[in-house]
Scaffold this motif. Sequence first.
Motif, PDB file in Angstrom:
ATOM      1  N   UNK A 109      -0.390  16.660   0.409  1.00  0.00           N
ATOM      2  CA  UNK A 109      -0.228  17.625  -0.333  1.00  0.00           C
ATOM      3  C   UNK A 109      -1.598  18.072  -1.327  1.00  0.00           C
ATOM      4  N   UNK A 110      -2.563  16.902  -1.474  1.00  0.00           N
ATOM      5  CA  UNK A 110      -3.698  17.268  -2.147  1.00  0.00           C
ATOM      6  C   UNK A 110      -4.797  17.612  -1.330  1.00  0.00           C
ATOM      7  N   UNK A 111      -4.596  17.722   0.103  1.00  0.00           N
ATOM      8  CA  UNK A 111      -5.378  18.694   0.878  1.00  0.00           C
ATOM      9  C   UNK A 111      -6.327  17.661   1.602  1.00  0.00           C
ATOM     10  N   UNK A 112      -6.417  16.242   1.506  1.00  0.00           N
ATOM     11  CA  UNK A 112      -7.136  15.433   2.163  1.00  0.00           C
ATOM     12  C   UNK A 112      -6.933  15.115   3.509  1.00  0.00           C
ATOM     13  N   UNK A 113      -5.840  15.377   3.910  1.00  0.00           N
ATOM     14  CA  UNK A 113      -5.171  15.276   5.316  1.00  0.00           C
ATOM     15  C   UNK A 113      -4.414  16.432   5.799  1.00  0.00           C
ATOM     16  N   UNK A 114      -4.476  16.851   6.977  1.00  0.00           N
ATOM     17  CA  UNK A 114      -3.696  17.913   7.476  1.00  0.00           C
ATOM     18  C   UNK A 114      -2.367  17.249   8.100  1.00  0.00           C
ATOM     19  N   UNK A 115      -1.172  18.169   7.888  1.00  0.00           N
ATOM     20  CA  UNK A 115       0.000  17.599   8.246  1.00  0.00           C
ATOM     21  C   UNK A 115      -0.081  16.916   9.858  1.00  0.00           C
ATOM     22  N   UNK A 116      -0.782  17.591  10.722  1.00  0.00           N
ATOM     23  CA  UNK A 116      -1.049  17.047  12.129  1.00  0.00           C
ATOM     24  C   UNK A 116      -1.939  15.643  12.018  1.00  0.00           C
ATOM     25  N   UNK A 117      -3.043  15.499  11.419  1.00  0.00           N
ATOM     26  CA  UNK A 117      -3.831  14.459  11.069  1.00  0.00           C
ATOM     27  C   UNK A 117      -2.820  13.416  10.674  1.00  0.00           C
ATOM     28  N   UNK A 118      -2.194  13.667   9.620  1.00  0.00           N
ATOM     29  CA  UNK A 118      -1.531  12.593   8.928  1.00  0.00           C
ATOM     30  C   UNK A 118      -0.338  12.209  10.009  1.00  0.00           C
ATOM     31  N   UNK A 119       0.287  12.760  10.822  1.00  0.00           N
ATOM     32  CA  UNK A 119       1.245  12.492  11.760  1.00  0.00           C
ATOM     33  C   UNK A 119       0.587  11.382  12.648  1.00  0.00           C
TER      34      UNK A 119
ATOM     35  N   UNK B 211       0.908  -1.242   0.060  1.00  0.00           N
ATOM     36  CA  UNK B 211       0.023   0.001   0.078  1.00  0.00           C
ATOM     37  C   UNK B 211       0.849   1.236   0.004  1.00  0.00           C
ATOM     38  N   UNK B 212       1.942   1.180   0.440  1.00  0.00           N
ATOM     39  CA  UNK B 212       2.892   2.557   0.515  1.00  0.00           C
ATOM     40  C   UNK B 212       2.419   3.481   1.455  1.00  0.00           C
ATOM     41  N   UNK B 213       1.996   3.082   2.675  1.00  0.00           N
ATOM     42  CA  UNK B 213       1.304   3.895   3.757  1.00  0.00           C
ATOM     43  C   UNK B 213       1.706   5.262   3.750  1.00  0.00           C
ATOM     44  N   UNK B 214       3.050   5.509   4.032  1.00  0.00           N
ATOM     45  CA  UNK B 214       3.625   6.790   4.325  1.00  0.00           C
ATOM     46  C   UNK B 214       3.653   7.545   3.136  1.00  0.00           C
ATOM     47  N   UNK B 215       4.007   7.121   1.903  1.00  0.00           N
ATOM     48  CA  UNK B 215       4.083   7.746   0.588  1.00  0.00           C
ATOM     49  C   UNK B 215       2.766   8.020   0.251  1.00  0.00           C
ATOM     50  N   UNK B 216       1.519   7.365   0.362  1.00  0.00           N
ATOM     51  CA  UNK B 216       0.227   7.844   0.017  1.00  0.00           C
ATOM     52  C   UNK B 216      -0.201   8.975   0.969  1.00  0.00           C
ATOM     53  N   UNK B 217       0.223   8.649   2.130  1.00  0.00           N
ATOM     54  CA  UNK B 217      -0.243   9.789   3.208  1.00  0.00           C
ATOM     55  C   UNK B 217       0.153  11.083   2.816  1.00  0.00           C
TER      56      UNK B 217
END
Length: 258
Positions: free
Chosen positions: A224-234, A213-219
Motif C-alpha cells: 500500500x505504501x509503494x515499497x513492494x509491488x503486488x506481484x513481488x509481495x506474492x 513480525x506479522x509478516x503478511x500484515x506488514x507486507x
Amino acid sequence: MTSTEFETETPDPLSYLDRVAATDLGRSYKRRMLEELDVRPGQTVVDLGCGPGTDLGALAEAVTATGTVIGVDHDQAAVDAAIERTAGHRAVQVRLGDLHELPLADHSADRTRTDRVLQHVADPARALHEIRRVLRPGGRLVMGEPDWGTLTVDHPDGDLSHAYTRYVTDQAVRNARIGSRLPRLAVAAGFAVPDVIAITPVFRDVLAADGILGLERTTRRAVAAGYLTPDGAQRWLDHLAGGPFLAAVTFYIVVAEA
C-alpha cells in the motif's frame, strides 16, 4: 496477495505483548533485563510503558514487601489490565501517564526500565531526560529495544528483502533504529552507559517469526505504501511460507546510570 501460513488479523495490542512475553525469546531477554536492573529489597522501581503489567509481578518479588513498584502507561486499557493483574501485590501501584511528562517527583526512583517502548514514543530524547529527572543519584535505567535496521529476512530475491526492511524502518516503526542509538541518546540525557548487550535471535520457524513480525500484515502495508509491488509481495510471501526460512534482528539491552 495471501497465504494460509500467516496471521492476517492484527492482534489486540495487549494480547500481543502477552504473546511475546510467553515466548522463549521473551522470557530470556526479560530475565537478562531484570538481572541488569539489579533490584534490591526496599527500592522503588518504575516500569515505564508497563502495558498490561506483564513484568510488574517479577519486579514486586524483587523489591519484596519493603519496596515499591510503579507501573506507568499512557493507555487506559493497559492501566486497567495492569491494576487487575497486580491486585494481589500490595507493593505495586499503576498510574496513567506519559513518558514525556512523568507523574513522578524528582529523584523518587532507584530503578527504572523500559521494554520495547522507546521505539514508539514521539520524542525518545525528551523521555530519557524525564527518566533522568526521576532517578535518584546512582540510580539505574535498563532499556531493551530492537534496531529494525538490522532486520534480515532471507529470500532469493535480495531486492524484495531490502524493500521489506526499508518499509519497516521508514514507516512501520516510528523510531526504528532506536536500539543502536540508545547509548548516544542516554549520554546526551546525562547518563553514564556502563554496558550495552546485543542479542540477535535467529528465527528458523516461519510461524514463530510471524507471531512476532506479522509478516503478511506488514507486507500488505508495504504494498500500500509503494515499497513492494503486488506481484513481488506474492513471490515474497510464497517463498517465506515454503521455506527454508531464516530471519534475524538485533535487540539491544542498554544499561544507564544516573
